[in-house]
Scaffold this motif. Structure first.
Motif, PDB file in Angstrom:
ATOM      1  N   TRP A 184     -67.926 -43.543  45.993  1.00 14.97           N
ATOM      2  CA  TRP A 184     -66.942 -44.462  46.551  1.00 14.97           C
ATOM      3  C   TRP A 184     -66.260 -43.797  47.732  1.00 14.97           C
ATOM      4  CZ3 TRP A 184     -66.368 -49.410  44.820  1.00 14.97           C
ATOM      5  CH2 TRP A 184     -65.315 -50.149  45.358  1.00 14.97           C
ATOM      6  N   GLU A 185     -66.202 -44.502  48.860  1.00  9.60           N
ATOM      7  CA  GLU A 185     -65.529 -43.974  50.045  1.00  9.60           C
ATOM      8  C   GLU A 185     -64.042 -44.296  49.991  1.00  9.60           C
ATOM      9  OE1 GLU A 185     -67.453 -45.902  53.329  1.00  9.60           O
ATOM     10  OE2 GLU A 185     -69.421 -45.241  52.635  1.00  9.60           O
ATOM     11  N   LEU A 186     -63.234 -43.347  50.395  1.00 12.10           N
ATOM     12  CA  LEU A 186     -61.793 -43.615  50.391  1.00 12.10           C
ATOM     13  C   LEU A 186     -61.064 -42.819  51.462  1.00 12.10           C
ATOM     14  CD1 LEU A 186     -60.212 -41.087  48.691  1.00 12.10           C
ATOM     15  CD2 LEU A 186     -61.582 -42.088  46.877  1.00 12.10           C
ATOM     16  N   ALA A 187     -59.948 -43.355  51.868  1.00  6.42           N
ATOM     17  CA  ALA A 187     -59.092 -42.703  52.852  1.00  6.42           C
ATOM     18  C   ALA A 187     -57.925 -42.059  52.108  1.00  6.42           C
ATOM     19  CB  ALA A 187     -58.572 -43.715  53.856  1.00  6.42           C
ATOM     20  N   GLN A 188     -57.766 -40.767  52.277  1.00  4.85           N
ATOM     21  CA  GLN A 188     -56.638 -40.090  51.629  1.00  4.85           C
ATOM     22  C   GLN A 188     -55.413 -40.203  52.521  1.00  4.85           C
ATOM     23  OE1 GLN A 188     -57.783 -36.032  50.564  1.00  4.85           O
ATOM     24  NE2 GLN A 188     -57.415 -36.623  48.447  1.00  4.85           N
ATOM     25  N   VAL A 189     -54.374 -40.792  51.979  1.00  5.14           N
ATOM     26  CA  VAL A 189     -53.145 -40.966  52.751  1.00  5.14           C
ATOM     27  C   VAL A 189     -51.945 -40.578  51.881  1.00  5.14           C
ATOM     28  CG1 VAL A 189     -54.095 -42.813  54.197  1.00  5.14           C
ATOM     29  CG2 VAL A 189     -52.968 -43.372  52.040  1.00  5.14           C
ATOM     30  N   HIS A 190     -50.794 -40.479  52.516  1.00  2.00           N
ATOM     31  CA  HIS A 190     -49.581 -40.119  51.784  1.00  2.00           C
ATOM     32  C   HIS A 190     -49.059 -41.291  50.951  1.00  2.00           C
ATOM     33  CE1 HIS A 190     -48.792 -36.209  53.518  1.00  2.00           C
ATOM     34  NE2 HIS A 190     -49.057 -36.679  54.717  1.00  2.00           N
ATOM     35  N   ASP A 191     -48.462 -40.971  49.815  1.00  2.00           N
ATOM     36  CA  ASP A 191     -47.683 -41.973  49.090  1.00  2.00           C
ATOM     37  C   ASP A 191     -46.390 -42.210  49.870  1.00  2.00           C
ATOM     38  OD1 ASP A 191     -49.577 -42.217  47.109  1.00  2.00           O
ATOM     39  OD2 ASP A 191     -48.660 -40.692  45.841  1.00  2.00           O
ATOM     40  N   LEU A 201     -39.950 -53.439  55.086  1.00  2.00           N
ATOM     41  CA  LEU A 201     -38.825 -52.748  54.472  1.00  2.00           C
ATOM     42  C   LEU A 201     -38.712 -51.379  55.116  1.00  2.00           C
ATOM     43  CD1 LEU A 201     -39.431 -53.517  50.681  1.00  2.00           C
ATOM     44  CD2 LEU A 201     -37.851 -54.675  52.239  1.00  2.00           C
ATOM     45  N   CYS A 202     -37.515 -50.866  55.183  1.00  2.00           N
ATOM     46  CA  CYS A 202     -37.303 -49.472  55.547  1.00  2.00           C
ATOM     47  C   CYS A 202     -38.182 -48.626  54.623  1.00  2.00           C
ATOM     48  CB  CYS A 202     -35.816 -49.137  55.338  1.00  2.00           C
ATOM     49  SG  CYS A 202     -35.388 -47.397  55.482  1.00  2.00           S
ATOM     50  N   ALA A 203     -38.917 -47.669  55.186  1.00  2.00           N
ATOM     51  CA  ALA A 203     -39.870 -46.919  54.356  1.00  2.00           C
ATOM     52  C   ALA A 203     -40.191 -45.571  54.979  1.00  2.00           C
ATOM     53  CB  ALA A 203     -41.154 -47.726  54.183  1.00  2.00           C
ATOM     54  N   GLY A 204     -40.789 -44.717  54.187  1.00  2.00           N
ATOM     55  CA  GLY A 204     -41.195 -43.413  54.705  1.00  2.00           C
ATOM     56  C   GLY A 204     -42.227 -42.773  53.812  1.00  2.00           C
ATOM     57  N   ILE A 205     -43.054 -41.923  54.404  1.00  2.00           N
ATOM     58  CA  ILE A 205     -44.068 -41.255  53.598  1.00  2.00           C
ATOM     59  C   ILE A 205     -43.464 -40.048  52.879  1.00  2.00           C
ATOM     60  CG2 ILE A 205     -46.005 -42.031  55.000  1.00  2.00           C
ATOM     61  CD1 ILE A 205     -46.047 -39.252  56.313  1.00  2.00           C
ATOM     62  N   ILE A 206     -44.098 -39.688  51.788  1.00  2.00           N
ATOM     63  CA  ILE A 206     -43.654 -38.552  50.978  1.00  2.00           C
ATOM     64  C   ILE A 206     -44.408 -37.329  51.464  1.00  2.00           C
ATOM     65  CG2 ILE A 206     -43.513 -37.603  48.652  1.00  2.00           C
ATOM     66  CD1 ILE A 206     -43.578 -40.591  47.695  1.00  2.00           C
ATOM     67  N   ASP A 207     -43.749 -36.577  52.343  1.00  2.00           N
ATOM     68  CA  ASP A 207     -44.434 -35.433  52.943  1.00  2.00           C
ATOM     69  C   ASP A 207     -43.600 -34.163  52.854  1.00  2.00           C
ATOM     70  OD1 ASP A 207     -42.474 -36.090  54.714  1.00  2.00           O
ATOM     71  OD2 ASP A 207     -43.753 -36.174  56.483  1.00  2.00           O
TER      72      ASP A 207
END
Lengths: 186, 186
Positions: free
Chosen positions: B35-42, B78-84
């Motif tokens: 399965w192909e997938l893109a790894q991104v931040h929560d 919505l106001c949002a941000g990645i968990i980094d």
């Protein structure tokens, strides 16, 4: 229908067929910028309400990316399908209702559309609604070919609790769909 | 704050820094699959309700993947941000409320979490709620560094109509968030 998942490994993608990694270069107010994105198919999703059972018909399936997050990998989603052929969105949605859930219907109500993963993919999903009864049932559903889809009947009386049950992986699309039904159809 | 977008080109990604293309190999009931997938931040997202204005505080921004879909590219989210970074999700969310929207708050109400793009990425988003007033305002917001974020006040009296206005690109998260507020907070 719990599946036995073993021998999991995450490796570099040898050759991408479904997810294409691209880069968009652009100039915004005179400033050159670049943005990475994954090109994926748009999709349709269908909120199915079963009148005789007073239940939503949803699909449970194994999603590899979710397995990597929670080591469970099963999600509860609206019946859905990608747009990968030349026919109307409604026709694709009608086919998915039968392939995945086993109900033959002739038309759908269009609710709206939205974008998911706006930061890195921007796939558009068009959302439909249909009411079914036992008379529409023509098969057990379950998807085609390699798909392993379990059809779940979720009583509307349990749906609000379900929305907040984080032990069950789910999408914002199903959460919005249920909320829409309670406001406009119940 | 409409931005002038020119010189758009879509090319192969030279070197991915934010979106990593991977392949998950696994065995499901004895059958080998890939399965192909893109790894991104929560990420975290925050539904902000402004009491004095009886409005939702949302962000409008340019999203390159959406531009490729509709040649407009602006979304309402919505106001949002990645968990980094290494701190609590609530702390990250509190910082985003100030950076993006200019309101200083000390705590949030956790609503729930869900997964977006379950087919190809599976990013988890945790959703919070906070009420603010003019007393919480400390800046104009707008994001940091390269971000071009416009803060929008959407009166709650217009929010239901907004949900179905497809001329305004939006996410299912904001649609669910508004629906949740009307059910539990209005």
């Amino acid at each position: 229908m719990m599946k036995n998942i073993t021998d999991v490994e995450l490796v570099e993608c040898e050759e991408s067929r479904f997810v294409k990694l691209k880069q968009m270069n652009y100039v915004q107010d005179g400033v050159a910028k670049r943005w990475e994105l994954a090109q994926v198919h748009d999709s349709v999703a269908i909120l199915i309400y079963h009148k005789d059972r007073d239940s939503f018909v949803v699909v449970k399936q194994f999603r590899p990316p979710i397995y990597l997050k929670n080591r469970d990998g099963y999600t509860y989603e609206l019946c859905a399908g990608i747009i990968d052929k030349e026919c109307s969105l409604e026709q694709i949605a009608i086919e998915e209702v039968e392939e995945e859930c086993g109900f033959r219907v002739s038309s759908l109500e269009r609710i709206t559309s939205f974008f998911s993963a706006v930061g890195f993919a921007g796939a558009q999903q068009t959302l439909y609604y249909v009411e079914v009864s036992d008379k529409n049932k023509v098969s057990n559903g379950g998807g085609i070919e390699n798909e392993s889809i379990e059809v779940i009947y979720l009583p509307t009386s349990k749906a609000k609790e379900f929305i907040f049950d984080e032990t069950k992986g789910k999408t914002p699309g199903i959460m919005f769909g249920f909320s829409w039904w309670f406001e406009y159809k119940s």
